[in-house]
Each structure stands twice: as C-alpha cells, then as structure tokens.
Motif scaffolding. Structure first.
Motif, PDB file in Angstrom:
ATOM      1  N   ALA A 172       1.945  -9.993  -6.066  1.00 17.80           N
ATOM      2  CA  ALA A 172       2.368  -8.810  -5.313  1.00 17.80           C
ATOM      3  C   ALA A 172       1.909  -7.573  -6.066  1.00 17.80           C
ATOM      4  O   ALA A 172       2.263  -7.375  -7.228  1.00 17.80           O
ATOM      5  CB  ALA A 172       3.878  -8.794  -5.133  1.00 17.80           C
ATOM      6  N   ILE A 173       1.113  -6.737  -5.394  1.00 11.78           N
ATOM      7  CA  ILE A 173       0.578  -5.513  -5.979  1.00 11.78           C
ATOM      8  C   ILE A 173       1.171  -4.335  -5.217  1.00 11.78           C
ATOM      9  O   ILE A 173       1.128  -4.304  -3.985  1.00 11.78           O
ATOM     10  CB  ILE A 173      -0.954  -5.476  -5.888  1.00 11.78           C
ATOM     11  CG1 ILE A 173      -1.556  -6.696  -6.606  1.00 11.78           C
ATOM     12  CG2 ILE A 173      -1.509  -4.181  -6.464  1.00 11.78           C
ATOM     13  CD1 ILE A 173      -3.044  -6.868  -6.370  1.00 11.78           C
ATOM     14  N   SER A 174       1.723  -3.371  -5.923  1.00 14.64           N
ATOM     15  CA  SER A 174       2.328  -2.211  -5.272  1.00 14.64           C
ATOM     16  C   SER A 174       1.692  -0.927  -5.771  1.00 14.64           C
ATOM     17  O   SER A 174       1.330  -0.819  -6.947  1.00 14.64           O
ATOM     18  CB  SER A 174       3.838  -2.167  -5.548  1.00 14.64           C
ATOM     19  OG  SER A 174       4.477  -3.330  -5.055  1.00 14.64           O
ATOM     20  N   PHE A 175       1.547   0.043  -4.870  1.00 17.30           N
ATOM     21  CA  PHE A 175       1.042   1.364  -5.213  1.00 17.30           C
ATOM     22  C   PHE A 175       2.186   2.365  -5.078  1.00 17.30           C
ATOM     23  O   PHE A 175       2.828   2.448  -4.032  1.00 17.30           O
ATOM     24  CB  PHE A 175      -0.095   1.789  -4.278  1.00 17.30           C
ATOM     25  CG  PHE A 175      -1.303   0.888  -4.318  1.00 17.30           C
ATOM     26  CD1 PHE A 175      -1.535   0.037  -5.387  1.00 17.30           C
ATOM     27  CD2 PHE A 175      -2.223   0.896  -3.276  1.00 17.30           C
ATOM     28  CE1 PHE A 175      -2.657  -0.784  -5.432  1.00 17.30           C
ATOM     29  CE2 PHE A 175      -3.343   0.083  -3.306  1.00 17.30           C
ATOM     30  CZ  PHE A 175      -3.563  -0.765  -4.379  1.00 17.30           C
ATOM     31  N   ALA A 176       2.437   3.119  -6.129  1.00 17.94           N
ATOM     32  CA  ALA A 176       3.478   4.155  -6.104  1.00 17.94           C
ATOM     33  C   ALA A 176       2.787   5.512  -6.195  1.00 17.94           C
ATOM     34  O   ALA A 176       2.317   5.903  -7.264  1.00 17.94           O
ATOM     35  CB  ALA A 176       4.460   3.969  -7.250  1.00 17.94           C
ATOM     36  N   ASP A 177       2.690   6.208  -5.050  1.00 15.08           N
ATOM     37  CA  ASP A 177       2.028   7.508  -5.056  1.00 15.08           C
ATOM     38  C   ASP A 177       3.054   8.622  -5.275  1.00 15.08           C
ATOM     39  O   ASP A 177       4.256   8.366  -5.427  1.00 15.08           O
ATOM     40  CB  ASP A 177       1.228   7.718  -3.769  1.00 15.08           C
ATOM     41  CG  ASP A 177       2.093   7.696  -2.519  1.00 15.08           C
ATOM     42  OD1 ASP A 177       3.260   8.121  -2.598  1.00 15.08           O
ATOM     43  OD2 ASP A 177       1.611   7.253  -1.457  1.00 15.08           O
TER      44      ASP A 177
ATOM     45  N   TYR B 285       0.847  -1.196   0.000  1.00 10.26           N
ATOM     46  CA  TYR B 285       0.000   0.000   0.000  1.00 10.26           C
ATOM     47  C   TYR B 285       0.881   1.244   0.000  1.00 10.26           C
ATOM     48  O   TYR B 285       0.577   2.234  -0.655  1.00 10.26           O
ATOM     49  CB  TYR B 285      -0.904  -0.046   1.228  1.00 10.26           C
ATOM     50  CG  TYR B 285      -2.027   0.956   1.221  1.00 10.26           C
ATOM     51  CD1 TYR B 285      -3.220   0.689   0.547  1.00 10.26           C
ATOM     52  CD2 TYR B 285      -1.928   2.159   1.908  1.00 10.26           C
ATOM     53  CE1 TYR B 285      -4.265   1.600   0.547  1.00 10.26           C
ATOM     54  CE2 TYR B 285      -2.954   3.074   1.918  1.00 10.26           C
ATOM     55  CZ  TYR B 285      -4.126   2.799   1.238  1.00 10.26           C
ATOM     56  OH  TYR B 285      -5.155   3.702   1.232  1.00 10.26           O
ATOM     57  N   ASP B 286       1.947   1.176   0.780  1.00  6.75           N
ATOM     58  CA  ASP B 286       3.019   2.179   0.714  1.00  6.75           C
ATOM     59  C   ASP B 286       4.236   1.510   0.100  1.00  6.75           C
ATOM     60  O   ASP B 286       4.646   0.433   0.556  1.00  6.75           O
ATOM     61  CB  ASP B 286       3.399   2.684   2.115  1.00  6.75           C
ATOM     62  CG  ASP B 286       2.326   3.535   2.752  1.00  6.75           C
ATOM     63  OD1 ASP B 286       1.486   4.078   2.007  1.00  6.75           O
ATOM     64  OD2 ASP B 286       2.328   3.642   3.996  1.00  6.75           O
ATOM     65  N   LEU B 287       4.814   2.121  -0.903  1.00  3.90           N
ATOM     66  CA  LEU B 287       6.041   1.586  -1.482  1.00  3.90           C
ATOM     67  C   LEU B 287       7.161   1.705  -0.437  1.00  3.90           C
ATOM     68  O   LEU B 287       7.335   2.772   0.161  1.00  3.90           O
ATOM     69  CB  LEU B 287       6.398   2.372  -2.733  1.00  3.90           C
ATOM     70  CG  LEU B 287       7.289   1.677  -3.773  1.00  3.90           C
ATOM     71  CD1 LEU B 287       6.607   0.444  -4.343  1.00  3.90           C
ATOM     72  CD2 LEU B 287       7.643   2.652  -4.890  1.00  3.90           C
ATOM     73  N   PRO B 288       7.895   0.637  -0.164  1.00  4.77           N
ATOM     74  CA  PRO B 288       8.929   0.716   0.878  1.00  4.77           C
ATOM     75  C   PRO B 288      10.063   1.655   0.486  1.00  4.77           C
ATOM     76  O   PRO B 288      10.392   1.802  -0.681  1.00  4.77           O
ATOM     77  CB  PRO B 288       9.419  -0.731   1.000  1.00  4.77           C
ATOM     78  CG  PRO B 288       9.129  -1.345  -0.322  1.00  4.77           C
ATOM     79  CD  PRO B 288       7.865  -0.695  -0.795  1.00  4.77           C
ATOM     80  N   GLN B 289      10.678   2.251   1.500  1.00  3.21           N
ATOM     81  CA  GLN B 289      11.784   3.159   1.254  1.00  3.21           C
ATOM     82  C   GLN B 289      13.115   2.424   1.142  1.00  3.21           C
ATOM     83  O   GLN B 289      14.102   2.997   0.694  1.00  3.21           O
ATOM     84  CB  GLN B 289      11.847   4.188   2.393  1.00  3.21           C
ATOM     85  CG  GLN B 289      10.579   5.024   2.478  1.00  3.21           C
ATOM     86  CD  GLN B 289      10.573   5.951   3.678  1.00  3.21           C
ATOM     87  OE1 GLN B 289      11.612   6.246   4.236  1.00  3.21           O
ATOM     88  NE2 GLN B 289       9.406   6.425   4.078  1.00  3.21           N
ATOM     89  N   ASP B 290      13.137   1.168   1.532  1.00  2.00           N
ATOM     90  CA  ASP B 290      14.337   0.334   1.449  1.00  2.00           C
ATOM     91  C   ASP B 290      14.092  -0.755   0.413  1.00  2.00           C
ATOM     92  O   ASP B 290      13.106  -1.499   0.502  1.00  2.00           O
ATOM     93  CB  ASP B 290      14.634  -0.289   2.822  1.00  2.00           C
ATOM     94  CG  ASP B 290      15.975  -0.997   2.869  1.00  2.00           C
ATOM     95  OD1 ASP B 290      16.357  -1.598   1.850  1.00  2.00           O
ATOM     96  OD2 ASP B 290      16.633  -0.966   3.922  1.00  2.00           O
ATOM     97  N   ALA B 291      14.971  -0.872  -0.556  1.00  2.00           N
ATOM     98  CA  ALA B 291      14.777  -1.836  -1.641  1.00  2.00           C
ATOM     99  C   ALA B 291      14.711  -3.269  -1.127  1.00  2.00           C
ATOM    100  O   ALA B 291      13.936  -4.091  -1.631  1.00  2.00           O
ATOM    101  CB  ALA B 291      15.902  -1.692  -2.667  1.00  2.00           C
ATOM    102  N   GLU B 292      15.526  -3.599  -0.120  1.00  2.00           N
ATOM    103  CA  GLU B 292      15.510  -4.957   0.416  1.00  2.00           C
ATOM    104  C   GLU B 292      14.167  -5.288   1.039  1.00  2.00           C
ATOM    105  O   GLU B 292      13.714  -6.433   0.980  1.00  2.00           O
ATOM    106  CB  GLU B 292      16.627  -5.137   1.447  1.00  2.00           C
ATOM    107  CG  GLU B 292      18.018  -5.207   0.844  1.00  2.00           C
ATOM    108  CD  GLU B 292      19.062  -5.611   1.871  1.00  2.00           C
ATOM    109  OE1 GLU B 292      18.724  -6.383   2.789  1.00  2.00           O
ATOM    110  OE2 GLU B 292      20.208  -5.143   1.760  1.00  2.00           O
TER     111      GLU B 292
END
Length: 423
Positions: A346-351, A321-328
């Motif tokens: 896996a579904i990601s939202f990039a706001d 729901y929130d794109l993580p700030q750490d790639a790992e």
C-alpha cells in the motif's frame, strides 16, 4: 487447523477443494465450529481474512443437514451493503457450492428488475441481497421470508455507515423469531451499535474477535510519501516503473472528477486504465471489474464506493493517490490487497491539502506509517500532458441573441445625499 478435521459433508468438501482451500484462517477456525454447532455468531474480522468462506461453508452445511421443502421460498438470506459485495459473495458461493444442489440468487439495484423478479418467483434457496430492492420485492409478495432458517449480515458496520439500518431492522422484523433461525453477523468492528443489533435480533450470540489490536492486514507493506500535489502524478509513474510485479494496481482518489482526470492522464501515457465510481451503470461497472480481474487493465482508479465489497484476487498494489479523509477508509482501501494470506503493498501520497488527515489515520491503526520524501529519480516529468476538460457552454434561452450585460451596482451616494456629479 485443516478443513478435513471439521467432518464436513462431502458436497461441501468438494467445493472447498475446488477453491483450493486447505487450512482455516483464524476467523474461520473460531467461527465455523460455533456455527456448525448451531450457535449464533457475531464476529469481528478484518477484510480479506476469509470471512465469506466462513459463513458460506457453515450455511451450506446447515442447509444440507436440514430436510428441504418444495415451496420455492428462500431458506437462507445473506445481506450485504453494496452491489459489488453481493456479486462477490455469489461468485464465492458458486465455487464453494459446486457440489451443493442450491440455487443462489443475487438481488440488487441497477440491473434488470423483471429478471430478478422472475428468478425469485421460480424459487431460490439462498438470496444474497442489498436491502433496498429486496424490500421492494417483499412488499410485492414476490417471495416470503417465512422459511428463512439462516441469516448472514455481512459488513454490519458498513450498513450503519451507508444508512441501511432502518431497512435492515425492517427485514429482521419480517424474519422468523431469532430462536427459530441461525444468525451470523460479520463486521470490521464490533462497535456498540453493532452489538446492540446483535443483542436485539440474535440468540445469545457468541462473540468472536480476531486480533482486534491489529487493524490493518498483516501482510500489507505500507509506505507513505510526503509529496506536493504537482508531484503526485510524476511520482506515481516513477514508482510504478520501479515496483516489481505492479501488474494489478488499485488507485484510490477522493472525488469522481479527480478519478476521471487521473484515468485520462494514465491512458494518455499508454497505460491500460479505467475508472469506477458510484454513478457508473451497474453493467458497465461489472465489465470494468471483470477486465481488471482478467488482467486486461493494469490500473483501476476508484472512489471509496469501491473500497469495500470488491474482492479481486491478485491486487498487487493499492495506491492512495489522495489520502482519505476518514481513517476507517484507509483500512478498507489497503485491505483490497494482501487478501486471504497473500502479500501486497500500500502506497500513500500525503500532499499539502490532505496531510492533515494523517494523524487521525495513524491513531486509528495504532502505528506510524513508514514515510519518505520523493527522490529525484522517483519522479518522471517527461510524460504526456492532457488538456483539462472545459466547462460546457451555458445554453442560450429561446429568443436569445447577445447576452445582456451584467447590471452594474449603483454607486454609493455621498454623505450629503446627492448623487455623484457628472464629469
């Protein structure tokens, strides 16, 4: 390769059959024969590839072949970075060890201190622990490290990330010398710092690396939506209506506040949901996880405290729901689905606020994530709104009364040094 080809003890085979395992995964095929031969193993393995079964099968086989003493001190130690991972390893040990006469004891904080202490004093064969509380009991001489003949370090890279390395080194120095024990180390990445740990505390470890170029699990279908912040909740509702079989959905957010707010919105719209974050008491956390595993909850909303160490069968979808700030963290999050050969999405939202982390994620995983923009029929706008939580009023001091007016800043004097003229 099949487990029947390994000539394992009957008691271990009974546990493997109990778990329904027949074929070895790649990391099992590479690491188990080495471990059965008595070698130390440093293995790089993605999450969900069967590494827990790899070290438990090897460990139980070793303990069965060695004559047991009756001192009550532990013979094997498994170290993990999180409480959830400790619990999961113990669950797997219960299933795989159904035919073995071993007492496996979890040790971690947040639960009854005296109960765990008494269990150690009564005698155990295998300890599965986070470092902190284990060191506490060791310093009190509740148990001894002297009989440890096998050590497993799981999620070694996470030990570094969570600041456990000093505790880990303390424990390693208390164990018998590395030539007198077998050590197995598993990590998502065999970085320089992890290998330094292996060189220092292991006996010429055999390095096993399974598809290092494939960072994310093969069977995870990935999709990313470029959505405005205000579109994310309507998009989540719309996609969950369309997605076939979205029965057990793990939703990741970056903050506890957002996790609580999102859970309230899901509940308001008649979805069975719960939140799990770092400050939830351990017993409540385990109850929530059990409800999610049993299908009583459709949505589990989590911060990154849950991105490692939780193994829940049948997670159909992971939503960033929130794109993580750490790639790992992206890799660890989506690894909660498609585990041990299953498939998942896996579904990601990039706001507009978090899309700037996308290039780092794609560079880390070595591929572009397929992306799209929400279509009008993907969005559900007629949902029930929730009232934002209000801040609690500041308590008045004793002898209160009306709040004193704020002090006004003195007006600036004119260049002549005289104050402003009164009207």
């Amino acid at each position: 390769m099949k487990f029947t080809e390994l000539a394992l003890p009957e008691q271990v085979m009974r546990g493997i059959e109990n778990m329904g395992f027949t074929d070895l995964t790649p990391v099992q095929e590479e690491s188990i024969p080495l471990a059965l031969d008595g070698r130390d193993v440093a293995a790089q393995a993605q999450t969900g590839t069967g590494k827990t079964a790899a070290f438990l099968i090897s460990l139980f086989t070793r303990l069965l072949k060695q004559p047991a003493e009756t001192s009550g001190d532990p013979r094997a130690l498994i170290l993990a970075p999180t409480r959830e991972l400790v619990v999961q390893i113990c669950e797997d040990a219960k299933g795989l060890g159904i035919g073995c006469p071993f007492k496996v004891q979890p040790i971690f904080g947040g639960v009854d201190y005296d109960k765990q202490r008494q269990a150690l004093q009564a005698g155990v064969d295998v300890i599965v622990a986070t470092p902190g509380r284990l060191i506490d009991y060791a310093k009190q001489r509740v148990f001894s490290f002297k009989r440890i003949e096998a050590l497993v370090i799981d999620e070694a890279d996470r030990m570094f990330d969570m600041g456990f390395i000093r505790d880990l080194r303390y424990i390693l120095r208390k164990l018998p010398p590395f030539e007198n024990r077998q050590t197995m180390l598993f990590s998502a990445t065999l970085s320089t710092r992890v290998m330094e740990l292996a060189y220092e505390f292991m006996d010429l470890a055999e390095k096993v690396s399974i598809q290092p170029e494939q960072v994310t699990a093969e069977r995870v279908e990935q999709i990313l939506y470029h959505a405005a912040r205000r579109e994310k909740f309507p998009l989540l509702l719309g996609l969950m209506k369309k997605e076939p079989g979205a029965d057990r959905v793990l939703v990741f957010v970056n903050t506890k506040r957002e996790a609580e707010h999102l859970t309230e919105r899901l509940k308001a719209n008649e979805f069975k949901a719960a939140v799990i974050s770092g400050d939830i008491p351990q017993r409540k956390r385990m109850r929530i996880l059990d409800d999610f595993k049993e299908g009583k909850l459709r949505f589990l909303v989590a911060t990154d405290v849950a991105s490692r160490g939780i193994h829940i069968e049948g997670v159909t979808h992971v939503v960033n729901y929130d794109l993580p700030q750490d790639a790992e963290d992206y890799v660890h999050r989506i690894g909660r689905t498609a585990r041990a050969g299953a498939v998942g999405k896996a579904i990601s939202f990039a706001d507009e606020d978090l899309v700037f982390h996308l290039p780092d994620i794609e560079e880390y995983i070595g591929r572009k994530i397929p992306s799209d923009f929400p279509h009008e029929d993907d969005l559900v706008w007629d949902y029930k709104r929730t009232t934002p939580r209000k801040k609690a009023p500041t308590p008045e001091k004793k002898g209160g009364g009306e709040k004193k007016p704020a002090r006004r800043r003195p007006r600036r004097r004119s260049q002549g040094g005289r104050g402003p003229e009164k009207a």
